[in-house]
Design an enzyme around this catalytic site. Structure first.
Site, PDB file in Angstrom:
ATOM      1  N   TYR A 181      -6.877  26.739  17.528  1.00  0.00           N
ATOM      2  CA  TYR A 181      -6.694  26.716  19.007  1.00  0.00           C
ATOM      3  C   TYR A 181      -5.932  25.683  19.563  1.00  0.00           C
ATOM      4  CZ  TYR A 181      -7.879  26.387  23.878  1.00  0.00           C
ATOM      5  OH  TYR A 181      -7.870  26.279  25.371  1.00  0.00           O
ATOM      6  N   LYS A 185      -2.375  25.326  21.621  1.00  0.00           N
ATOM      7  CA  LYS A 185      -2.290  24.786  22.835  1.00  0.00           C
ATOM      8  C   LYS A 185      -1.273  23.715  22.647  1.00  0.00           C
ATOM      9  CE  LYS A 185      -3.602  26.102  26.064  1.00  0.00           C
ATOM     10  NZ  LYS A 185      -3.243  27.409  27.092  1.00  0.00           N
TER      11      LYS A 185
HETATM   12  C1  UD1 Z   1     -12.784  23.956  23.760  1.00  0.00           C
HETATM   13  C2  UD1 Z   1     -11.620  23.433  23.782  1.00  0.00           C
HETATM   14  C3  UD1 Z   1     -11.112  23.316  25.103  1.00  0.00           C
HETATM   15  C4  UD1 Z   1     -11.028  24.775  25.717  1.00  0.00           C
HETATM   16  C5  UD1 Z   1     -12.534  25.317  25.587  1.00  0.00           C
HETATM   17  C6  UD1 Z   1     -12.891  26.864  26.037  1.00  0.00           C
HETATM   18  C7  UD1 Z   1     -11.735  21.455  21.909  1.00  0.00           C
HETATM   19  C8  UD1 Z   1     -11.953  20.142  21.893  1.00  0.00           C
HETATM   20  N1  UD1 Z   1     -11.699  21.769  23.409  1.00  0.00           N
HETATM   21  O1  UD1 Z   1     -13.856  22.952  24.300  1.00  0.00           O
HETATM   22  O2  UD1 Z   1      -9.636  22.837  25.255  1.00  0.00           O
HETATM   23  O3  UD1 Z   1     -10.699  24.799  27.168  1.00  0.00           O
HETATM   24  O4  UD1 Z   1     -13.027  25.115  24.067  1.00  0.00           O
HETATM   25  O5  UD1 Z   1     -12.288  27.610  24.857  1.00  0.00           O
HETATM   26  O6  UD1 Z   1     -11.275  22.120  21.223  1.00  0.00           O
HETATM   27  N2  UD1 Z   1     -22.011  24.244  22.198  1.00  0.00           N
HETATM   28  C9  UD1 Z   1     -23.223  24.470  22.031  1.00  0.00           C
HETATM   29  N3  UD1 Z   1     -23.765  25.663  21.899  1.00  0.00           N
HETATM   30  C10 UD1 Z   1     -23.095  26.638  22.441  1.00  0.00           C
HETATM   31  C11 UD1 Z   1     -21.806  26.502  22.616  1.00  0.00           C
HETATM   32  C12 UD1 Z   1     -21.029  25.487  22.417  1.00  0.00           C
HETATM   33  O7  UD1 Z   1     -23.954  23.473  21.815  1.00  0.00           O
HETATM   34  O8  UD1 Z   1     -23.730  27.813  22.590  1.00  0.00           O
HETATM   35  C13 UD1 Z   1     -21.172  22.632  22.004  1.00  0.00           C
HETATM   36  C14 UD1 Z   1     -20.052  22.878  21.074  1.00  0.00           C
HETATM   37  O9  UD1 Z   1     -20.729  22.850  19.532  1.00  0.00           O
HETATM   38  C15 UD1 Z   1     -19.378  21.719  21.769  1.00  0.00           C
HETATM   39  C16 UD1 Z   1     -19.523  21.847  23.097  1.00  0.00           C
HETATM   40  O10 UD1 Z   1     -20.714  22.431  23.357  1.00  0.00           O
HETATM   41  O11 UD1 Z   1     -19.802  20.471  21.077  1.00  0.00           O
HETATM   42  C17 UD1 Z   1     -18.484  22.331  23.837  1.00  0.00           C
HETATM   43  O12 UD1 Z   1     -18.217  23.620  23.318  1.00  0.00           O
HETATM   44  P1  UD1 Z   1     -17.295  24.548  24.302  1.00  0.00           P
HETATM   45  O13 UD1 Z   1     -17.836  24.904  25.475  1.00  0.00           O
HETATM   46  O14 UD1 Z   1     -17.145  25.843  23.177  1.00  0.00           O
HETATM   47  O15 UD1 Z   1     -15.802  23.985  24.425  1.00  0.00           O
HETATM   48  P2  UD1 Z   1     -15.211  22.716  23.797  1.00  0.00           P
HETATM   49  O16 UD1 Z   1     -15.047  22.785  22.115  1.00  0.00           O
HETATM   50  O17 UD1 Z   1     -15.536  21.489  24.396  1.00  0.00           O
END
Ligand code: UD1
Length: 370
Positions: A181, A185
């Protein structure tokens, strides 16, 4: 006033961008493939401003895109597949929609030039954000090794194993791509900037941090952590937290993001530049789970901390938004802790099928959660 084509315009961010532009007197045309994972099987998108014209089409459909571009003065390019986790196994789908889709758009603009192009990039291109070494020196080389993650060492270490402190990241950070991803981007951002410079189309890339707000696709498990937690809680399930919950992100409200797009569109003197669009604040994922459970009145549903990691995830990244403040006059107005009330009100009336378990198993069978 401009006639603006917004690609991906029926999505979560696109609909808010459309409302913002219409409110400022611009004409808006939305181009969207209405994919089922985001919009559901009936392909109906709610909350599209009635003043906006909608054209349904895939980014790779050159003929349809050329029709959509007719008589437009500017393009805001939001169309993209957006799940980090999913991009690690649906690789062709992500590269096709994001990279090839952008290429087709740029060829269309070469044939029908516009006065301005604004592209949605992502904080994901940074990989890990900036850290400070114990000496106070800035460190931009943080990366986690699989071995460390398997042994639960979640926090990245310095070159000599030093403890690192996460600090705000500005646009000078070298890109370090940790997921397919992120790679797509970065390709979208750079393709637009390279094209804009060559064809004299003033172009700006906005590197969005973690966007939240009403209208997020709650039933899409790859849409972002706040939507995941909301649909778990709405279905009486405990939110699940990867790693230990202390990873930090910058949550920026979708209306602030929409305003940033309008500012970038209207700042005619600004070209060939990238800007971080975040709130400038860091939140741990555990803190987000707890704030949301409180706002939804479900503190009984304690988050389950999995102690496992998702391939492609970074540990910490939050924005320094000084450049967007100074150059675009961008000022966030909706802090996460003050915006969860209206968000929860929206969640209560939105269909929220919880597919979090499905996401985990899709990743687990491929060895993408360890
Ligand atoms: C990613 C992208 C960002 C994108 C967003 C939405 C990266 C660093 N960033 O953000 O540009 O806009 O995705 O697609 O690649 N988490 C949990 N439980 C859950 C879901 C997520 O603990 O059910 C944790 C993940 O492991 C992570 C954090 O929450 O550590 C944020 O995850 P997420 O909201 O998926 O987005 P990013 O990975 O930060």
């Amino acid at each position: 006033m401009a006639n603006v084509l917004v690609t991906g315009g029926c999505g979560f961010i696109g609909r808010h961008v459309a409302a913002e532009l219409i409110g400022a007197g611009h004409g808006v045309r939305l181009y969207d493939a209405m994919i089922e994972q985001v919009h559901g099987s009936d392909g109906a998108a709610a909350d599209i401003p009635p003043e906006a014209a909608v054209i349904r089409g895939d980014m790779r459909d050159a003929t349809r895109l050329a029709e959509a571009l007719q008589d437009c003065d500017a393009v805001i390019h939001l169309a993209a597949e957006v799940g980090v986790g999913q991009s690690m196994y649906e690789i062709a789908r992500y590269v096709g929609a994001n990279d090839l889709g952008t290429a087709v758009l740029l060829e269309a603009i070469a044939n029908q030039p516009v006065r301005r192009l604004v592209v949605a990039s992502s904080m994901s291109i940074y990989g890990e954000g900036y850290y400070a070494l114990p000496s106070g020196q800035l460190y931009d080389g943080a990366r986690r090794r699989k071995q460390d993650l398997r042994e639960g060492r979640w926090q990245p270490a310095g070159p000599g194993g030093e403890a690192l402190e996460a600090v705000p990241t500005d646009e000078t950070k070298r890109p370090d791509l940790a997921s397919i991803y992120a790679l797509t981007k970065y390709q979208q951002e750079q393709a637009c900037l390279i094209f804009g410079a060559a064809y004299d189309v003033p172009t700006v890339a906005l590197r969005l941090f973690n966007v939240f707000g009403a209208g997020q696709a709650l039933s899409n498990p790859y849409t972002g952590v706040l939507a995941n937690f909301a649909s778990r809680l709405a279905n009486g399930e405990r939110p699940t937290i990867f790693e230990d919950g202390q990873q930090q992100r910058d949550f920026v409200h979708v209306r602030d993001v929409a305003r940033a797009f309008r500012l970038a569109l209207e700042a005619e003197e600004v070209a060939d530049e990238t800007f971080n669009i975040g709130s400038g604040n860091a939140y741990s994922i555990e803190q987000v789970a707890s704030l949301l459970a409180q706002a939804m009145d479900r503190r009984d549903l304690e988050p389950e901390v999995l102690g496992r990691f998702r391939a492609g995830d970074i540990r910490n990244c939050f924005a320094d938004i000084g450049k967007a403040r100074a150059w675009l006059g961008f000022k966030p107005e909706h802090r996460l802790e003050d915006s969860l009330g209206p968000f929860v009100e929206w969640v209560r009336q939105a269909p929220a099928e919880d597919r979090g378990t499905q996401m985990r198993s899709e990743l687990e069978v491929r060895g993408l959660v360890s």
